[in-house]
Design a protein around this motif. Structure first.
Motif, PDB file in Angstrom:
ATOM      1  N   GLY A  70      -9.524   4.596   1.012  1.00 54.53           N
ATOM      2  CA  GLY A  70      -9.716   3.328   0.328  1.00 54.53           C
ATOM      3  C   GLY A  70     -10.008   3.461  -1.155  1.00 54.53           C
ATOM      4  N   THR A  71     -10.019   4.660  -1.695  1.00 54.05           N
ATOM      5  CA  THR A  71     -10.272   4.878  -3.125  1.00 54.05           C
ATOM      6  C   THR A  71      -9.177   4.225  -3.957  1.00 54.05           C
ATOM      7  OG1 THR A  71     -11.323   7.000  -2.608  1.00 54.05           O
ATOM      8  CG2 THR A  71     -10.643   6.643  -4.886  1.00 54.05           C
ATOM      9  N   SER A  72      -9.558   3.655  -5.089  1.00 54.65           N
ATOM     10  CA  SER A  72      -8.552   3.034  -5.956  1.00 54.65           C
ATOM     11  C   SER A  72      -7.723   4.106  -6.659  1.00 54.65           C
ATOM     12  CB  SER A  72      -9.226   2.146  -7.008  1.00 54.65           C
ATOM     13  OG  SER A  72      -9.908   2.938  -7.968  1.00 54.65           O
ATOM     14  N   ILE A  73      -6.539   3.700  -7.078  1.00 59.29           N
ATOM     15  CA  ILE A  73      -5.645   4.625  -7.791  1.00 59.29           C
ATOM     16  C   ILE A  73      -6.310   5.095  -9.082  1.00 59.29           C
ATOM     17  CG2 ILE A  73      -3.416   4.817  -8.963  1.00 59.29           C
ATOM     18  CD1 ILE A  73      -2.354   2.721  -6.935  1.00 59.29           C
ATOM     19  N   ARG A  74      -6.970   4.180  -9.783  1.00 57.40           N
ATOM     20  CA  ARG A  74      -7.668   4.543 -11.026  1.00 57.40           C
ATOM     21  C   ARG A  74      -8.729   5.605 -10.770  1.00 57.40           C
ATOM     22  NH1 ARG A  74      -9.080  -0.070 -12.354  1.00 57.40           N
ATOM     23  NH2 ARG A  74      -7.746  -0.519 -14.167  1.00 57.40           N
ATOM     24  N   ASP A  75      -9.552   5.394  -9.755  1.00 59.13           N
ATOM     25  CA  ASP A  75     -10.624   6.348  -9.470  1.00 59.13           C
ATOM     26  C   ASP A  75     -10.063   7.691  -8.988  1.00 59.13           C
ATOM     27  OD1 ASP A  75     -12.528   4.538 -10.224  1.00 59.13           O
ATOM     28  OD2 ASP A  75     -12.995   3.884  -8.165  1.00 59.13           O
ATOM     29  N   ALA A  76      -8.961   7.647  -8.252  1.00 60.52           N
ATOM     30  CA  ALA A  76      -8.346   8.895  -7.800  1.00 60.52           C
ATOM     31  C   ALA A  76      -7.826   9.697  -8.996  1.00 60.52           C
ATOM     32  CB  ALA A  76      -7.209   8.599  -6.818  1.00 60.52           C
ATOM     33  N   ALA A  77      -7.200   9.002  -9.949  1.00 64.00           N
ATOM     34  CA  ALA A  77      -6.703   9.683 -11.146  1.00 64.00           C
ATOM     35  C   ALA A  77      -7.864  10.278 -11.947  1.00 64.00           C
ATOM     36  CB  ALA A  77      -5.898   8.719 -12.006  1.00 64.00           C
ATOM     37  N   ARG A  78      -8.965   9.534 -12.033  1.00 69.90           N
ATOM     38  CA  ARG A  78     -10.135  10.045 -12.745  1.00 69.90           C
ATOM     39  C   ARG A  78     -10.717  11.272 -12.047  1.00 69.90           C
ATOM     40  NH1 ARG A  78     -13.022   4.197 -14.033  1.00 69.90           N
ATOM     41  NH2 ARG A  78     -11.820   3.714 -15.947  1.00 69.90           N
ATOM     42  N   GLU A  79     -10.675  11.271 -10.719  1.00 61.53           N
ATOM     43  CA  GLU A  79     -11.182  12.433  -9.972  1.00 61.53           C
ATOM     44  C   GLU A  79     -10.305  13.652 -10.214  1.00 61.53           C
ATOM     45  OE1 GLU A  79     -13.859  14.343  -7.229  1.00 61.53           O
ATOM     46  OE2 GLU A  79     -13.938  12.658  -8.631  1.00 61.53           O
ATOM     47  N   MET A  80      -8.998  13.446 -10.289  1.00 59.78           N
ATOM     48  CA  MET A  80      -8.108  14.556 -10.626  1.00 59.78           C
ATOM     49  C   MET A  80      -8.463  15.141 -11.985  1.00 59.78           C
ATOM     50  SD  MET A  80      -4.239  13.492  -9.525  1.00 59.78           S
ATOM     51  CE  MET A  80      -3.740  13.274  -7.814  1.00 59.78           C
ATOM     52  N   GLU A  81      -8.675  14.256 -12.962  1.00 56.79           N
ATOM     53  CA  GLU A  81      -8.998  14.721 -14.310  1.00 56.79           C
ATOM     54  C   GLU A  81     -10.337  15.442 -14.331  1.00 56.79           C
ATOM     55  OE1 GLU A  81     -10.485  15.014 -18.225  1.00 56.79           O
ATOM     56  OE2 GLU A  81     -11.382  13.684 -16.725  1.00 56.79           O
ATOM     57  N   ARG A  82     -11.314  14.900 -13.621  1.00 55.30           N
ATOM     58  CA  ARG A  82     -12.656  15.495 -13.610  1.00 55.30           C
ATOM     59  C   ARG A  82     -12.661  16.861 -12.944  1.00 55.30           C
ATOM     60  NH1 ARG A  82     -17.407  15.671 -10.644  1.00 55.30           N
ATOM     61  NH2 ARG A  82     -16.422  14.763  -8.798  1.00 55.30           N
ATOM     62  N   GLN A  83     -11.890  17.013 -11.868  1.00 52.57           N
ATOM     63  CA  GLN A  83     -11.870  18.264 -11.118  1.00 52.57           C
ATOM     64  C   GLN A  83     -10.842  19.261 -11.649  1.00 52.57           C
ATOM     65  OE1 GLN A  83     -13.892  19.154  -8.728  1.00 52.57           O
ATOM     66  NE2 GLN A  83     -14.872  17.259  -8.076  1.00 52.57           N
ATOM     67  N   GLY A  84      -9.947  18.789 -12.522  1.00 46.48           N
ATOM     68  CA  GLY A  84      -8.922  19.677 -13.058  1.00 46.48           C
ATOM     69  C   GLY A  84      -7.892  20.087 -12.025  1.00 46.48           C
ATOM     70  N   VAL A  85      -7.490  19.156 -11.150  1.00 46.32           N
ATOM     71  CA  VAL A  85      -6.514  19.454 -10.105  1.00 46.32           C
ATOM     72  C   VAL A  85      -5.336  18.507 -10.217  1.00 46.32           C
ATOM     73  CG1 VAL A  85      -8.261  20.345  -8.525  1.00 46.32           C
ATOM     74  CG2 VAL A  85      -7.662  17.915  -8.436  1.00 46.32           C
ATOM     75  N   GLY A  86      -4.234  18.871  -9.566  1.00 47.58           N
ATOM     76  CA  GLY A  86      -3.038  18.035  -9.585  1.00 47.58           C
ATOM     77  C   GLY A  86      -2.744  17.376  -8.263  1.00 47.58           C
ATOM     78  N   ALA A  87      -3.648  17.526  -7.287  1.00 46.47           N
ATOM     79  CA  ALA A  87      -3.423  16.925  -5.972  1.00 46.47           C
ATOM     80  C   ALA A  87      -4.758  16.634  -5.310  1.00 46.47           C
ATOM     81  CB  ALA A  87      -2.590  17.839  -5.091  1.00 46.47           C
ATOM     82  N   LEU A  88      -4.783  15.558  -4.521  1.00 41.26           N
ATOM     83  CA  LEU A  88      -5.966  15.184  -3.747  1.00 41.26           C
ATOM     84  C   LEU A  88      -5.567  15.056  -2.286  1.00 41.26           C
ATOM     85  CD1 LEU A  88      -7.324  12.301  -6.039  1.00 41.26           C
ATOM     86  CD2 LEU A  88      -8.176  14.663  -5.950  1.00 41.26           C
ATOM     87  N   LEU A  89      -6.440  15.524  -1.415  1.00 39.26           N
ATOM     88  CA  LEU A  89      -6.246  15.293   0.009  1.00 39.26           C
ATOM     89  C   LEU A  89      -6.942  13.992   0.384  1.00 39.26           C
ATOM     90  CD1 LEU A  89      -6.825  18.894   1.416  1.00 39.26           C
ATOM     91  CD2 LEU A  89      -4.676  17.783   0.766  1.00 39.26           C
ATOM     92  N   VAL A  90      -6.220  13.122   1.048  1.00 42.56           N
ATOM     93  CA  VAL A  90      -6.749  11.814   1.437  1.00 42.56           C
ATOM     94  C   VAL A  90      -7.258  11.908   2.866  1.00 42.56           C
ATOM     95  CG1 VAL A  90      -6.277   9.353   1.607  1.00 42.56           C
ATOM     96  CG2 VAL A  90      -5.067  10.735  -0.114  1.00 42.56           C
ATOM     97  N   VAL A  91      -8.524  11.558   3.044  1.00 44.43           N
ATOM     98  CA  VAL A  91      -9.154  11.714   4.359  1.00 44.43           C
ATOM     99  C   VAL A  91      -9.767  10.395   4.806  1.00 44.43           C
ATOM    100  CG1 VAL A  91      -9.626  14.171   4.005  1.00 44.43           C
ATOM    101  CG2 VAL A  91     -11.333  12.471   3.320  1.00 44.43           C
ATOM    102  N   GLU A  92     -10.042  10.331   6.101  1.00 45.68           N
ATOM    103  CA  GLU A  92     -10.774   9.207   6.670  1.00 45.68           C
ATOM    104  C   GLU A  92     -11.997   9.757   7.400  1.00 45.68           C
ATOM    105  OE1 GLU A  92      -7.959   6.895   8.924  1.00 45.68           O
ATOM    106  OE2 GLU A  92      -7.324   5.771   7.148  1.00 45.68           O
ATOM    107  N   ASP A  93     -12.470   9.085   8.389  1.00 46.62           N
ATOM    108  CA  ASP A  93     -13.711   9.444   9.070  1.00 46.62           C
ATOM    109  C   ASP A  93     -13.735  10.923   9.468  1.00 46.62           C
ATOM    110  OD1 ASP A  93     -14.325   6.782   8.822  1.00 46.62           O
ATOM    111  OD2 ASP A  93     -13.570   6.273  10.824  1.00 46.62           O
TER     112      ASP A  93
END
Length: 264
Positions: free
Chosen positions: A18-41
């Motif tokens: 449920g993370t927003s696209i904006r926040d996901a992009a910011r997390e990529m920038e903060r962590q210095g990565v080019g991919a995020l794994l999307v998880v649920e419970d």
């Protein structure tokens, strides 16, 4: 067998579906990565999203940055189980056109292996093989020449015996109670000294033969404690990173050292 987990260089970065696209992009920038794994419970993997997905599926199509990141993710994620041999990952990357492979224990994500991780692993193995060869090439060993012919004539005058080697000379001096200076360490060849570097130095590759400007890059990692190659270099013209053994057309400019006049 080499466990795939031995190639994992960092923990995977995950975001909730449920993370927003904006926040996901910011997390990529903060962590210095080019991919995020999307998880649920319970950290269950439901998808993967890359910076390329955000650009092509989001920005290019006018999707609001406040939208959910799961609208842009890839859901049919190919994974690899923890504990398998690293050769399995090579085969998966060879057969599919992607760069990242989640490592799983059941449905739980325990790591993320990328093509870059495998390339770095290969580079380290090659470095272990090449480094002794580089030492041999840059510091050649000279074979001793043939023994000098001995004369049959008796010596005219008795002479003080000379030590045959520096070690023998040191032993003779010690026996006589004479202190001697420690043997000097042989100097490295100039080329070997010039190719030693530290993080923050600049690698310059001269390309005058092709009438192109010199190529420069920042050295940000040196594997050898002595500063010998290979170096991890971030090239100033592309921003790309590569591991390199400098050739004869390269030089090291140490941090704070001004560029020579006329340098391109």
């Amino acid at each position: 067998m080499t466990d795939i987990r031995s190639t994992i260089t960092r923990q995977p970065v995950t975001v909730d579906s449920g993370t927003s696209i904006r926040d996901a992009a910011r997390e990529m920038e903060r962590q210095g990565v080019g991919a995020l794994l999307v998880v649920e419970d319970d950290n269950n993997l439901v998808g993967i999203v890359t910076d390329r997905d955000i650009v092509l599926r989001g920005v290019a199509r006018g999707v609001s940055p406040d939208g959910r990141i799961d609208a842009l993710m890839t859901t049919e994620v190919i994974t690899i189980p923890a504990g398998v041999d690293v050769e399995r990952a090579y085969r998966v990357f060879r057969d599919h056109a992607f760069r990242r492979l989640p490592v799983m224990e059941g449905r739980r994500v325990v790591g993320l292996v990328s093509v870059d991780d495998l390339l770095i692993r290969n580079e380290r193995q090659v470095a272990d093989l090449v480094h002794p060869l580089a030492d041999e090439v840059l510091t050649p060993r000279h074979e001793a020449g043939p023994p000098e012919p001995t004369s049959t004539a008796p010596p005219a005058e008795p002479a003080t015996p000379a030590a045959a080697t520096p070690a023998a000379a040191a032993r003779a001096s010690a026996a006589a109670g004479v202190e001697t200076e420690p043997s000097a360490v042989p100097e490295l060849p100039p080329r070997r000294r010039q190719m030693r570097a530290a993080p923050g130095d600049t690698l310059v590759v001269h390309r005058g033969a092709t009438r192109q400007p010199d190529r420069t890059g920042e050295i940000f990692e040196v594997r050898s404690p002595a500063g010998d190659p290979p170096f991890a270099v971030r090239w100033s013209d592309t921003g790309h990173v590569s591991f390199i053994y400098p050739g004869p057309d390269a030089e090291i400019r140490h941090h704070g050292e001004p560029a020579p006049s006329g340098a391109r």
